[in-house]
Write a protein that holds these residues in place. Structure first.
Motif, PDB file in Angstrom:
ATOM      1  N   UNK A  85       0.825  -1.205   0.000  1.00  0.00           N
ATOM      2  CA  UNK A  85       0.000   0.000   0.000  1.00  0.00           C
ATOM      3  C   UNK A  85       0.858   1.255   0.000  1.00  0.00           C
ATOM      4  N   UNK A  86       0.184   2.398  -0.044  1.00  0.00           N
ATOM      5  CA  UNK A  86       0.914   3.670   0.037  1.00  0.00           C
ATOM      6  C   UNK A  86      -0.040   4.745   0.554  1.00  0.00           C
ATOM      7  N   UNK A  87       0.543   5.828   1.007  1.00  0.00           N
ATOM      8  CA  UNK A  87      -0.223   7.000   1.412  1.00  0.00           C
ATOM      9  C   UNK A  87       0.542   8.228   0.938  1.00  0.00           C
ATOM     10  N   UNK A  88      -0.141   9.089   0.173  1.00  0.00           N
ATOM     11  CA  UNK A  88       0.484  10.287  -0.388  1.00  0.00           C
ATOM     12  C   UNK A  88      -0.371  11.508  -0.074  1.00  0.00           C
ATOM     13  N   UNK A 140      -0.300  10.187  10.485  1.00  0.00           N
ATOM     14  CA  UNK A 140      -0.905  10.960   9.394  1.00  0.00           C
ATOM     15  C   UNK A 140      -0.651  12.451   9.585  1.00  0.00           C
ATOM     16  N   UNK A 141      -0.819  12.943  10.811  1.00  0.00           N
ATOM     17  CA  UNK A 141      -0.571  14.368  11.081  1.00  0.00           C
ATOM     18  C   UNK A 141       0.889  14.702  10.811  1.00  0.00           C
ATOM     19  N   UNK A 142       1.797  13.810  11.192  1.00  0.00           N
ATOM     20  CA  UNK A 142       3.222  14.040  10.901  1.00  0.00           C
ATOM     21  C   UNK A 142       3.466  14.120   9.399  1.00  0.00           C
ATOM     22  N   UNK A 143       2.784  13.242   8.641  1.00  0.00           N
ATOM     23  CA  UNK A 143       2.936  13.262   7.183  1.00  0.00           C
ATOM     24  C   UNK A 143       2.425  14.586   6.610  1.00  0.00           C
ATOM     25  N   UNK A 149       1.449  21.185   5.633  1.00  0.00           N
ATOM     26  CA  UNK A 149       0.010  21.375   5.832  1.00  0.00           C
ATOM     27  C   UNK A 149      -0.258  21.449   7.325  1.00  0.00           C
ATOM     28  N   UNK A 150      -0.709  22.632   7.758  1.00  0.00           N
ATOM     29  CA  UNK A 150      -0.912  22.833   9.198  1.00  0.00           C
ATOM     30  C   UNK A 150      -2.198  23.579   9.515  1.00  0.00           C
TER      31      UNK A 150
END
Length: 603
Positions: A85-88, A140-143, A149-150
């Protein structure tokens, strides 16, 4: 997964083993392989493996069909693999939205399918899938933070992604949109009525084209500019300032009869007349035009009306009278057996009986004479070239007039010259040349000079070239005008012909009337008999009758016809396709489909 066989104790009493069979048997039950030995002298059972399951017999792998017994040690190892899998993180171009593109890790494996007892067991397997989601809210927040993105992170959306193991393109952060920008605007302070669809399409608001013609007095304020302002800034998901769009600015410009005051904020009239507004990009030009106002009827006392400008008739136009104007014509009462020709628009508030109404008359004339004028200019230019070549061959001190050379060439080489002049002259007799203003006089004078022996009056090549230049200038002028459009606004027409270089709008009805529009036709009332034809869309409230009155509607192939009620017997034609309505139909839209067939749909 492993399955073992060590003896009869593994054979369930309820196993469906064929009665009277002495051969060895093997089957799969609850994912395990079970073997029964044969009776003495009979053959053992065989097992054939499948590609999804590796079979080990006594710790040795097998790939072909093999005999087995209860004493054999059987093991099965299913094939398994993992789809990574992946998350982008994806950002919208304006950085006002952030998305997670997620594909979950998936473990794919196989398990044996139960099979009944058989002397030759063929193993079968089914695939199993197990999704693996390894992310947490913190990861996810770290990514997101790693991608700057904040701002505007949706924590509930993150929670749903984790608990529901969602995948795909998922919105996880939304910026703060900037405040609404208010553009400059202009408030028009005189009585007017604007067709909003027309003003948007043409980018021009012309108050001579409406149902009523407004007029203003000298010193009256016509327009007031309202200054807009830019909206408050927003914030992107990367916590950056997002500026609102700049306000569109408008400049008020003074046309004829108007003065701009108060630092460009107000337009006032210098003369009485018709106010006009024309938009060109961010410029609004305000002007006042003179209008011919007739308080009574047009009859034998007034004579036929010919006017270079706009005409406003408060009464009627009586039998056999004609009215033509280079601008717009408005008639407040009835029109009977006469011809109304306007260079601009026509508005008739009374009934029309046995009459011909033409709007965009100047355009009609231009379209009629342009091909013939083009042919004439080509011939005149060729004639000039030939005459100059002949003149060069003559002695320098010759006293031959240029007109004599032209006449000789016409007789010997340009034998069709007279025919062309005749065709142009005949066409000009069919139109009202006064609508052409000074160009009408120019055309008449040019044709006289080019007809018969009058051509001998050209003393030099320069005189001939001057005439040719005037005709060319007129040609270029009409070429720039032929795309202009006009409108006709009427109430009721009976046994009449209505022609417009643009749109036709009918608020009452048409009876045995032919309407021909280069633009659209909009009839809010009844059509009984006649022909309705337009190059753009057509709308009709009701057409035909229960008595089967012959009525025809003709549209262009890339346009549509919309009818609220059509009785049987009505003919509808678009392009080369036509259909006669065979029953009363309501709320229909007629158009050609992609294959060019006529379609009648409901709306």
């Amino acid at each position: 997964m492993k399955a073992k066989n060590t003896g009869d104790q593994h054979v369930p009493k309820s196993s469906p083993i064929p009665i009277g069979s002495g051969s060895g048997m093997a089957w799969v039950s609850s994912g395990k392989i079970i073997v029964r030995n044969p009776q003495e002298g009979a053959s053992k059972a065989t097992i054939t493996t499948c590609k999804e399951i590796q079979l080990l017999i006594n710790s040795l792998p097998v790939s072909d069909s093999v005999e087995v017994s209860q004493e054999d040690h059987l093991e099965t190892i299913p094939l398994s693999y993992t789809d990574q899998g992946f998350i982008k993180v994806q950002l919208s171009p304006d950085r006002m939205s952030a998305f997670l593109e997620i594909k979950n890790e998936c473990l794919k494996s196989y398990e044996l399918i139960d099979c009944p007892p058989s002397t030759n067991l063929v193993l079968q397997a089914r695939q199993t899938k197990q999704r693996i989601f390894r992310e947490t809210k913190d990861t996810i927040i770290n990514l997101l933070n790693q991608n700057h993105i904040s701002f505007g992170i949706d924590l509930q959306a993150l929670e749903d992604i984790i608990t529901q193991q969602l995948e795909g393109l998922l919105l996880v952060a939304q910026g703060l949109a900037p405040g609404e920008t208010i553009d400059d605007d202009v408030e028009l302070l005189f009585e007017h009525k604007i067709d909003s669809d027309l003003s948007n399409a043409l980018d021009t608001i012309d108050f001579k084209e409406m149902h009523s013609i407004p007029s203003v007095n000298a010193g009256e304020t016509l327009a007031q500019k309202i200054i807009g302002k830019e909206g408050t800034p927003g914030t992107t998901v990367t916590n950056q300032i997002y500026k609102a769009r700049e306000a569109k600015r408008i400049t008020l410009l003074a046309g004829p009869g108007v003065e701009i005051v108060d630092n460009g904020l107000r337009a006032i009239a210098n003369i009485e007349g018709l106010p006009r507004v024309q938009k060109s990009h961010n410029n609004w030009t305000i002007s006042v035009d003179p209008v011919l106002n007739l308080s009574g009827d047009v009859d034998v006392k007034t004579g036929n009306i010919r006017f270079k400008g706009n005409v406003n008739i408060m009464g009627s136009v009586e039998t056999d009278m004609n009215v033509s104007a280079s601008g717009n014509i408005t008639i407040s009462n009835i029109v009977t057996r006469c011809k109304i020709t306007a260079g601009g628009n026509v508005t008739i508030k009374g009934n029309i009986v046995n009459s011909e109404i033409i709007s965009g008359g100047f355009i009609v004339i231009c379209n009629a004479i342009k091909p013939l004028l083009s042919e004439l200019l080509k011939t005149l230019e060729d004639l000039l070239i030939s005459a100059n070549l002949m003149l060069e061959k003559l002695p320098t001190n010759n006293k031959i007039l240029f007109g004599n050379i032209l006449m000789l060439l016409i007789e010997k080489k340009f034998t069709n010259f007279g025919t062309i002049i005749d065709k142009v002259s005949k066409k000009l007799k069919e139109v009202d040349l006064k609508l052409l203003g000074t160009y009408g006089t120019l055309l008449e004078k040019a044709l006289v000079n080019l007809t018969g022996i009058n051509i001998l009056n050209f003393k030099s090549s320069l005189e001939y070239q001057a005439l040719l230049t005037d005709l060319n200038n007129f040609y270029y002028y009409i070429e720039s005008q032929v795309t202009s459009r006009s409108e006709i606004h009427i109430k009721v027409a009976l046994n009449s012909v209505i022609k417009s270089s643009g749109d036709v709008i009918v608020t009452g009805g048409c009876f045995n009337t032919h309407i021909l529009a280069e633009g659209s036709v909009h009839i809010d009332g009844i059509v009984r008999g006649g022909i309705i034809q337009a190059h753009d869309d057509i709308f009709i409230q009701q057409i035909g009758s229960e008595m089967g009155t012959k009525s025809v509607v003709i549209g262009s192939k890339d346009k549509k016809i919309k009818i609220n009620q059509a009785f049987d017997g009505v003919t509808i034609k678009i392009g080369n396709m036509s259909r006669i309505i065979d029953r009363t139909m309501k709320n229909i839209v007629v158009l050609l489909d992609e294959d060019g067939y006529l379609q009648i749909n409901s709306f």
